[in-house]
Design a protein around this motif. Structure first.
Motif, PDB file in Angstrom:
ATOM      1  N   LYS A  54      18.836   6.907   1.833  1.00  0.00           N
ATOM      2  CA  LYS A  54      17.738   5.781   0.543  1.00  0.00           C
ATOM      3  C   LYS A  54      17.642   5.008   0.650  1.00  0.00           C
ATOM      4  N   ARG A  55      18.726   4.246   1.706  1.00  0.00           N
ATOM      5  CA  ARG A  55      18.373   3.120   2.145  1.00  0.00           C
ATOM      6  C   ARG A  55      17.557   2.287   3.305  1.00  0.00           C
ATOM      7  N   GLU A  56      16.740   3.582   4.005  1.00  0.00           N
ATOM      8  CA  GLU A  56      15.984   3.400   4.577  1.00  0.00           C
ATOM      9  C   GLU A  56      14.011   3.010   4.678  1.00  0.00           C
ATOM     10  N   ALA A  57      14.202   1.671   5.514  1.00  0.00           N
ATOM     11  CA  ALA A  57      12.912   0.369   5.032  1.00  0.00           C
ATOM     12  C   ALA A  57      11.707   1.308   5.343  1.00  0.00           C
ATOM     13  N   LYS A  58      11.031   0.903   4.231  1.00  0.00           N
ATOM     14  CA  LYS A  58       9.905   1.098   4.564  1.00  0.00           C
ATOM     15  C   LYS A  58       9.084   1.170   5.927  1.00  0.00           C
ATOM     16  N   ALA A  59       7.927   2.287   6.377  1.00  0.00           N
ATOM     17  CA  ALA A  59       6.589   2.159   7.353  1.00  0.00           C
ATOM     18  C   ALA A  59       6.804   0.974   7.289  1.00  0.00           C
ATOM     19  N   GLY A  60       6.172  -0.101   8.627  1.00  0.00           N
ATOM     20  CA  GLY A  60       5.123  -0.751   8.551  1.00  0.00           C
ATOM     21  C   GLY A  60       6.162  -1.802   8.512  1.00  0.00           C
ATOM     22  N   ARG A  61       4.938  -3.413   8.332  1.00  0.00           N
ATOM     23  CA  ARG A  61       4.920  -4.411   8.047  1.00  0.00           C
ATOM     24  C   ARG A  61       4.989  -5.172   7.478  1.00  0.00           C
ATOM     25  N   LYS A  62       5.675  -6.291   6.625  1.00  0.00           N
ATOM     26  CA  LYS A  62       5.839  -6.412   5.210  1.00  0.00           C
ATOM     27  C   LYS A  62       4.498  -7.102   4.801  1.00  0.00           C
ATOM     28  N   PRO A  63       3.667  -6.423   3.414  1.00  0.00           N
ATOM     29  CA  PRO A  63       2.623  -6.842   3.324  1.00  0.00           C
ATOM     30  C   PRO A  63       2.330  -8.924   3.380  1.00  0.00           C
ATOM     31  N   ARG A  64       1.978  -9.179   3.625  1.00  0.00           N
ATOM     32  CA  ARG A  64       1.638 -10.686   2.789  1.00  0.00           C
ATOM     33  C   ARG A  64       1.744 -11.151   1.950  1.00  0.00           C
ATOM     34  N   LEU A  65       0.791 -10.648   1.035  1.00  0.00           N
ATOM     35  CA  LEU A  65       0.282 -11.206  -0.215  1.00  0.00           C
ATOM     36  C   LEU A  65       1.103  -9.257  -1.324  1.00  0.00           C
ATOM     37  N   THR A  66       1.336  -9.935  -2.462  1.00  0.00           N
ATOM     38  CA  THR A  66       1.529  -8.557  -3.534  1.00  0.00           C
ATOM     39  C   THR A  66       0.824  -8.608  -3.995  1.00  0.00           C
ATOM     40  N   ILE A  67       0.888  -8.202  -5.265  1.00  0.00           N
ATOM     41  CA  ILE A  67       0.358  -7.964  -6.630  1.00  0.00           C
ATOM     42  C   ILE A  67       0.779  -8.981  -7.442  1.00  0.00           C
ATOM     43  N   GLU A  68       1.831  -8.979  -7.591  1.00  0.00           N
ATOM     44  CA  GLU A  68       1.738 -10.155  -8.211  1.00  0.00           C
ATOM     45  C   GLU A  68       1.311 -11.373  -8.101  1.00  0.00           C
ATOM     46  N   GLN A  69       0.598 -11.447  -6.535  1.00  0.00           N
ATOM     47  CA  GLN A  69       0.314 -12.678  -6.435  1.00  0.00           C
ATOM     48  C   GLN A  69      -1.177 -12.297  -6.761  1.00  0.00           C
ATOM     49  N   LEU A  70      -1.495 -11.443  -7.064  1.00  0.00           N
ATOM     50  CA  LEU A  70      -3.302 -10.953  -7.591  1.00  0.00           C
ATOM     51  C   LEU A  70      -3.727 -12.231  -8.741  1.00  0.00           C
ATOM     52  N   PRO A  71      -3.359 -12.309  -9.542  1.00  0.00           N
ATOM     53  CA  PRO A  71      -4.014 -13.159 -10.656  1.00  0.00           C
ATOM     54  C   PRO A  71      -4.013 -14.694 -10.221  1.00  0.00           C
TER      55      PRO A  71
END
Length: 189
Positions: free
Chosen positions: A133-150
Motif C-alpha cells: 500500500k505504501r509502494e511509491a509510484k513508478a517514475g520520477r516525481k513531477p517537476r510541475l504539479t496541477i496546483e501550480q497551473l493557475p
C-alpha cells in the motif's frame, strides 16, 4: 459424515552446532510424549515446513514448533527471523524451551510484535517491500504539479512574459513547461 477434530501437533526441531547443548540435552529439555521430532542435519530450519508437508504433517494454525534455543540453529539470524515471522503469520506458535518462552501468533502478544518489528526493520534497511500500500509510484516525481497551473497561466498572461522566462523562474526546462501545459490544456483554473 462425521467431522474429525484434529489436535494441534507439536514439532521439536533438534540441531547440533558442535557446541552445547548436545542433542541429548535438547531432547531432555524439549521432547514430550506425542511430539513429532525432526533433527538436523536431515533438514535445515528454513526447510522444516516443506519437509513436514512432504511427510504428510503440514503445519497449520494452532501447531507449535519447539527449539531448544536460537543458538542451536545453524542458519543466519535473518533466516531465523524470516522463518519465525512466516510461522507466526501462518498461526504457528514458537517455543524456545531453554528460555521457557512461547511466542504466539497473536497481535496482542508483545513477543509477536517484537519479532514482527525486527523483521520490518531488517526489511526496511535492506529495501525489501513490506507493505504494497505504501509502494511509491513508478517514475520520477513531477517537476510541475496541477496546483501550480493557475499561477503558471497567470505568469504567462503578464506583459512581456515568455515561456522561456516562466520556465526559468520555475527552475524547469522550457520543454517541461510546454509538455505540462499541453497535458493540462483542458483543465480550467
Amino acid at each position: 459424515m462425521k467431522k474429525v477434530m484434529r489436535l494441534p501437533k507439536t514439532v521439536v526441531f533438534l540441531a547440533e552446532t558442535g557446541k552445547l547443548p548436545s542433542l541429548a540435552e535438547q531432547t531432555s529439555a524439549c521432547v514430550r510424549d506425542g511430539d513429532l521430532v525432526v533433527s538436523a542435519p536431515e533438514v535445515s530450519f528454513n526447510e522444516l515446513e516443506k519437509l513436514l508437508a512432504k511427510l504428510g504433517h503440514p503445519l497449520v494454525p494452532g501447531d507449535t514448533v519447539k527449539v531448544h534455543d536460537l543458538s542451536c540453529l545453524a542458519v543466519s539470524t535473518t533466516t531465523v527471523l524470516r522463518v519465525m515471522v512466516r510461522l507466526l503469520k501462518a498461526g504457528v506458535n514458537i517455543e524456545l524451551c531453554a528460555l521457557g518462552v512461547t511466542i504466539t501468533p497473536d497481535r496482542d502478544s508483545d513477543l509477536f510484535l517484537l519479532v514482527e518489528a525486527f523483521d520490518g526493520h531488517w526489511r526496511q534497511i535492506h529495501g525489501i517491500k513490506t507493505n504494497e500500500k505504501r509502494e511509491a509510484k513508478a517514475g520520477r516525481k513531477p517537476r510541475l504539479t496541477i496546483e501550480q497551473l493557475p499561477d503558471i497561466r497567470k505568469r504567462l498572461a503578464e506583459q512581456g512574459a515568455t515561456h522561456e522566462s516562466v520556465a526559468k523562474d520555475l527552475s524547469v526546462a522550457r520543454s517541461t513547461l510546454f509538455g505540462f501545459l499541453k497535458a493540462h490544456k483542458d483543465v480550467s483554473g
